[in-house]
Design an enzyme around this catalytic site. Structure first.
Site, short mmCIF file in Angstrom:
data_model
loop_
_atom_site.label_atom_id
_atom_site.label_comp_id
_atom_site.label_asym_id
_atom_site.label_seq_id
_atom_site.Cartn_x
_atom_site.Cartn_y
_atom_site.Cartn_z
N THR A 99 104.68 90.87 59.11
CA THR A 99 103.87 89.65 58.77
C THR A 99 102.82 89.99 57.95
OG1 THR A 99 104.29 88.51 60.85
CG2 THR A 99 102.35 87.85 59.58
N LYS A 175 105.45 81.87 57.14
CA LYS A 175 105.24 82.56 58.43
C LYS A 175 103.87 82.41 58.71
CE LYS A 175 105.43 85.18 61.86
NZ LYS A 175 105.83 86.73 62.01
N LYS A 243 95.36 89.71 64.34
CA LYS A 243 95.81 90.19 63.12
C LYS A 243 96.43 88.89 62.48
CE LYS A 243 99.90 92.20 62.65
NZ LYS A 243 100.54 91.06 61.84
#
Length: 295
Positions: A99, A175, A243
């Site tokens: 990611t 995503k 994150k």
């Protein structure tokens, strides 16, 4: 990737990366894997994989190089500083499955493609459980030829494979939207439980009611039971959403898009991490509410 052997270099044998590499082995691929942790390399070897001595060694002779690293900075280091891209055969394809911010993916793709090699932006969803069961959702972006070449690889890893667009960065964008919803869903479920705790309503009963009502969601059903536990098994850590929601906010800034709910959820995960709970299961963001509410 046609014919045999089908050789994959795999960098990043962490909580998700290792079971993904094992799924490739089960699918008949030859896997050369690299991770800084010796125990991860040993686990790959025990599963029939071939531990490499470096990222460049993992890429040598590979049809595809899968990167399941922590972030874009690690991907850049592996590819450009540690020599993995130079070691990858000219016809090889880099498959970035971590990611990462969409803008960072675009920049990496440009450098890879400038070398003449292929690039597929293919982040995944499904967590550790999905990786172990080979039932990940894969959001691939890249040219038709590149995505078609690595589709057998994807088929060994997931059961929902989407070609979301021809341009690297589009997978990362999908995503990003996915993680926005996941993070906010977890935080808002925790908020509902926190209200119940404050008032004295039985949390187990609340979960039963909500799970069968219009308030139900996959995240509620998955994370809700763990919010009732003091120290549940970690399937996705608090710091992962620190994150990932940070990536969402960065994408929002790049697009000049207001994301106030994401910002609030990010602060709750950040507060949990700041108190030392960064490695706890992400359901434990509920602890931030307990601190706020004095419960």
């Amino acid at each position: 990737m046609t014919g045999a052997p089908r050789t994959v270099g795999f960098v990043g044998l962490g909580a998700m990366g290792l079971p993904m590499a094992q799924a490739l082995l089960a699918g008949g691929f030859t896997v050369h894997g690299w991770d800084l942790r010796a125990d991860s390399r040993e686990a790959l070897a025990a599963s029939g994989g071939l531990p490499a001595e470096s990222a460049a060694a993992a890429a040598t002779g590979a049809d595809a190089l899968v990167l399941m690293v922590v972030n874009a900075a690690q991907a850049e280091t592996v590819l450009f500083d540690e020599g993995a891209l130079a070691a990858l055969p000219p016809q090889g394809i880099v498959v970035l499955m971590a990611t990462c911010p969409p803008a960072a993916v675009v920049a990496i793709a440009e450098r890879v493609q400038a070398s003449g090699r292929g690039f597929v932006d293919a982040p995944v969803s499904g967590g550790v459980a999905g990786a172990r069961a080979a039932k990940l959702t894969i959001m691939a972006a890249g040219s038709d030829d590149s995505v078609a070449a690595v589709r057998p690889l994807f088929a060994a890893l997931g059961d929902r494979i989407f070609h979301v667009g021809p341009t690297p960065g589009q997978g990362a964008t999908v995503k990003t939207a996915n993680q926005l919803l996941c993070g906010v869903h977890i935080a808002v479920a925790a908020e509902a439980f926190a209200l119940a705790e404050k008032i004295g309503v039985d949390r187990g009963l609340l979960l039963e009611v909500m799970s069968g009502s219009s308030a139900a969601s996959w995240m509620l059903r998955d994370r809700g039971p763990r919010m009732l536990q003091e120290a549940p098994e970690v399937t996705s850590a608090i710091d992962i959403f620190v994150k990932d929601l940070g990536i969402v906010l960065q994408a929002g800034r790049d697009a000049r898009a207001a994301l106030p709910l994401t910002a609030a959820a990010h602060q709750l995960f950040l507060a949990s991490s700041g108190r030392g709970d960064g490695t706890a299961d992400d359901s434990q963001v509920i602890r931030s509410y307990r601190v706020l509410n004095g419960t």
